[in-house]
Design a protein around this motif. Structure first.
Motif, mmCIF file in Angstrom:
data_model
loop_
_atom_site.group_PDB
_atom_site.id
_atom_site.type_symbol
_atom_site.label_atom_id
_atom_site.label_comp_id
_atom_site.label_asym_id
_atom_site.label_seq_id
_atom_site.Cartn_x
_atom_site.Cartn_y
_atom_site.Cartn_z
ATOM 1 N N MET A 3 0.827 -1.185 0.000
ATOM 2 C CA MET A 3 0.000 0.000 0.000
ATOM 3 C C MET A 3 0.873 1.251 0.000
ATOM 4 O O MET A 3 2.023 1.218 0.412
ATOM 5 C CB MET A 3 -0.905 -0.009 1.227
ATOM 6 N N MET A 4 0.269 2.337 -0.420
ATOM 7 C CA MET A 4 0.989 3.608 -0.472
ATOM 8 C C MET A 4 1.239 4.133 0.943
ATOM 9 O O MET A 4 0.440 3.890 1.856
ATOM 10 C CB MET A 4 0.156 4.656 -1.222
ATOM 11 N N ALA A 5 2.304 4.871 1.091
ATOM 12 C CA ALA A 5 2.594 5.506 2.379
ATOM 13 C C ALA A 5 1.461 6.444 2.785
ATOM 14 O O ALA A 5 1.163 6.582 3.975
ATOM 15 C CB ALA A 5 3.917 6.264 2.307
ATOM 16 N N THR A 6 0.802 7.049 1.801
ATOM 17 C CA THR A 6 -0.316 7.935 2.115
ATOM 18 C C THR A 6 -1.474 7.163 2.758
ATOM 19 O O THR A 6 -2.160 7.696 3.638
ATOM 20 C CB THR A 6 -0.814 8.660 0.855
ATOM 21 N N THR A 7 -1.672 5.933 2.333
ATOM 22 C CA THR A 7 -2.725 5.105 2.928
ATOM 23 C C THR A 7 -2.376 4.789 4.371
ATOM 24 O O THR A 7 -3.212 4.932 5.279
ATOM 25 C CB THR A 7 -2.914 3.801 2.131
ATOM 26 N N HIS A 8 -1.136 4.380 4.601
ATOM 27 C CA HIS A 8 -0.699 4.060 5.965
ATOM 28 C C HIS A 8 -0.795 5.283 6.877
ATOM 29 O O HIS A 8 -1.220 5.177 8.033
ATOM 30 C CB HIS A 8 0.735 3.535 5.955
ATOM 31 N N ALA A 9 -0.402 6.441 6.369
ATOM 32 C CA ALA A 9 -0.469 7.666 7.173
ATOM 33 C C ALA A 9 -1.921 8.024 7.497
ATOM 34 O O ALA A 9 -2.233 8.413 8.629
ATOM 35 C CB ALA A 9 0.214 8.814 6.441
ATOM 36 N N ALA A 10 -2.804 7.881 6.531
ATOM 37 C CA ALA A 10 -4.217 8.196 6.747
ATOM 38 C C ALA A 10 -4.847 7.249 7.767
ATOM 39 O O ALA A 10 -5.648 7.673 8.612
ATOM 40 C CB ALA A 10 -4.985 8.148 5.425
ATOM 41 N N VAL A 11 -4.487 5.972 7.713
ATOM 42 C CA VAL A 11 -5.001 5.009 8.693
ATOM 43 C C VAL A 11 -4.516 5.386 10.094
ATOM 44 O O VAL A 11 -5.302 5.404 11.053
ATOM 45 C CB VAL A 11 -4.589 3.569 8.323
ATOM 46 N N GLY A 12 -3.249 5.695 10.225
ATOM 47 C CA GLY A 12 -2.715 6.107 11.525
ATOM 48 C C GLY A 12 -3.404 7.350 12.053
ATOM 49 O O GLY A 12 -3.750 7.436 13.235
ATOM 50 N N LEU A 13 -3.631 8.299 11.176
ATOM 51 C CA LEU A 13 -4.290 9.531 11.585
ATOM 52 C C LEU A 13 -5.737 9.275 12.013
ATOM 53 O O LEU A 13 -6.245 9.922 12.936
ATOM 54 C CB LEU A 13 -4.242 10.551 10.453
ATOM 55 N N THR A 14 -6.387 8.327 11.370
ATOM 56 C CA THR A 14 -7.756 7.952 11.772
ATOM 57 C C THR A 14 -7.763 7.447 13.214
ATOM 58 O O THR A 14 -8.689 7.741 13.979
ATOM 59 C CB THR A 14 -8.328 6.892 10.817
ATOM 60 N N LEU A 15 -6.723 6.703 13.588
ATOM 61 C CA LEU A 15 -6.632 6.223 14.966
ATOM 62 C C LEU A 15 -6.417 7.360 15.959
ATOM 63 O O LEU A 15 -6.857 7.289 17.099
ATOM 64 C CB LEU A 15 -5.492 5.206 15.087
ATOM 65 N N ALA A 16 -5.749 8.413 15.521
ATOM 66 C CA ALA A 16 -5.466 9.553 16.402
ATOM 67 C C ALA A 16 -6.639 10.532 16.497
ATOM 68 O O ALA A 16 -6.732 11.284 17.470
ATOM 69 C CB ALA A 16 -4.223 10.292 15.910
ATOM 70 N N ALA A 17 -7.529 10.522 15.523
ATOM 71 C CA ALA A 17 -8.610 11.510 15.455
ATOM 72 C C ALA A 17 -9.484 11.581 16.713
ATOM 73 O O ALA A 17 -9.863 12.682 17.122
ATOM 74 C CB ALA A 17 -9.475 11.263 14.214
ATOM 75 N N PRO A 18 -9.827 10.474 17.375
ATOM 76 C CA PRO A 18 -10.676 10.587 18.570
ATOM 77 C C PRO A 18 -10.066 11.426 19.699
ATOM 78 O O PRO A 18 -10.800 11.932 20.549
ATOM 79 C CB PRO A 18 -10.861 9.135 19.020
ATOM 80 N N LEU A 19 -8.761 11.591 19.699
ATOM 81 C CA LEU A 19 -8.153 12.393 20.751
ATOM 82 C C LEU A 19 -8.580 13.856 20.689
ATOM 83 O O LEU A 19 -8.503 14.562 21.698
ATOM 84 C CB LEU A 19 -6.626 12.271 20.728
ATOM 85 N N VAL A 20 -9.045 14.304 19.535
ATOM 86 C CA VAL A 20 -9.534 15.675 19.430
ATOM 87 C C VAL A 20 -10.689 15.883 20.416
ATOM 88 O O VAL A 20 -10.821 16.949 21.016
ATOM 89 C CB VAL A 20 -9.975 15.984 17.981
ATOM 90 N N LEU A 21 -11.500 14.850 20.621
ATOM 91 C CA LEU A 21 -12.629 14.930 21.556
ATOM 92 C C LEU A 21 -12.246 14.549 22.975
ATOM 93 O O LEU A 21 -12.713 15.140 23.931
ATOM 94 C CB LEU A 21 -13.763 14.015 21.080
ATOM 95 N N VAL A 22 -11.389 13.536 23.118
ATOM 96 C CA VAL A 22 -11.057 12.972 24.427
ATOM 97 C C VAL A 22 -9.981 13.778 25.152
ATOM 98 O O VAL A 22 -10.092 14.023 26.350
ATOM 99 C CB VAL A 22 -10.609 11.497 24.271
ATOM 100 N N ALA A 23 -8.943 14.139 24.431
ATOM 101 C CA ALA A 23 -7.818 14.872 25.029
ATOM 102 C C ALA A 23 -7.273 15.858 23.993
ATOM 103 O O ALA A 23 -6.209 15.633 23.407
ATOM 104 C CB ALA A 23 -6.739 13.907 25.485
#
Length: 182
Positions: free
Chosen positions: A1-21
């Protein structure tokens, strides 16, 4: 997979922190983006999908740093936890794509990713036929949405740049070996 796909997946995991912390969300985003891209540095140094791809070791490091981040949350601990989580997911998910060859659509390689503790290569699964395939682009676009909606500023700009790179790369992927005389 493209590095952009991997980066987007990782960022999806980080997104909930905008609400939690929210005070730790940017550190999580930076860690996730860096961890999503970092394993592919071995395209330029060493053996691709072996030198910097550690599906087991990054996952263990993610669990350790995740526990540390829960016990003592800071920008450093959270950033490292998301770096290792994203790098581990990148390394493991390469197994579901094509092999490590320059023309992966030819399916000439039986090496998807190296598992260091087992001292063996995993065979490609081809759920994503090759890096830059239309389904890879679809994954980049899909996983870019949560981060784009959750974050603003530089993180959102990084997502937009990643999408543009993914569109370009997908458009020209099959021609690249020919262009570079490979």
């Amino acid at each position: 997979m493209m590095a952009t796909t991997h980066a987007a997946v990782g960022l999806t995991l980080a997104a909930p922190l905008v609400l939690v912390a929210p005070e730790l969300a940017t550190a999580a985003a930076v860690g996730a983006l860096a961890g999503g891209v970092f394993p592919d540095v071995d395209l330029f140094v060493g053996v691709h999908r072996k030198t910097l791809h550690f599906p087991v070791y990054y996952s263990v490091a993610a669990a350790v740093f995740g526990a540390v981040a829960v016990a003592s949350p800071s920008t450093v601990t959270v950033g490292l936890a998301f770096f290792f989580l994203s790098a581990g997911l990148h390394s493991a998910s390469d197994w579901f794509g094509a092999g490590d060859e320059l023309r992966p659509w030819d399916r000439t390689s039986d090496r998807a990713v190296y598992v260091h503790p087992a001292r063996r290569w995993l065979r490609p699964r081809y759920l994503v036929r090759y890096d830059g395939a239309p389904e890879d682009l679809a994954l980049t676009l899909l996983f870019s949405v949560p981060g784009f909606l959750a974050f603003s500023g530089g993180v959102r700009v990084a997502i937009a740049v990643g999408v543009v790179v993914a569109l370009f790369y997908t458009g020209f992927r099959k021609r690249m070996p020919e262009w570079f005389g490979i």
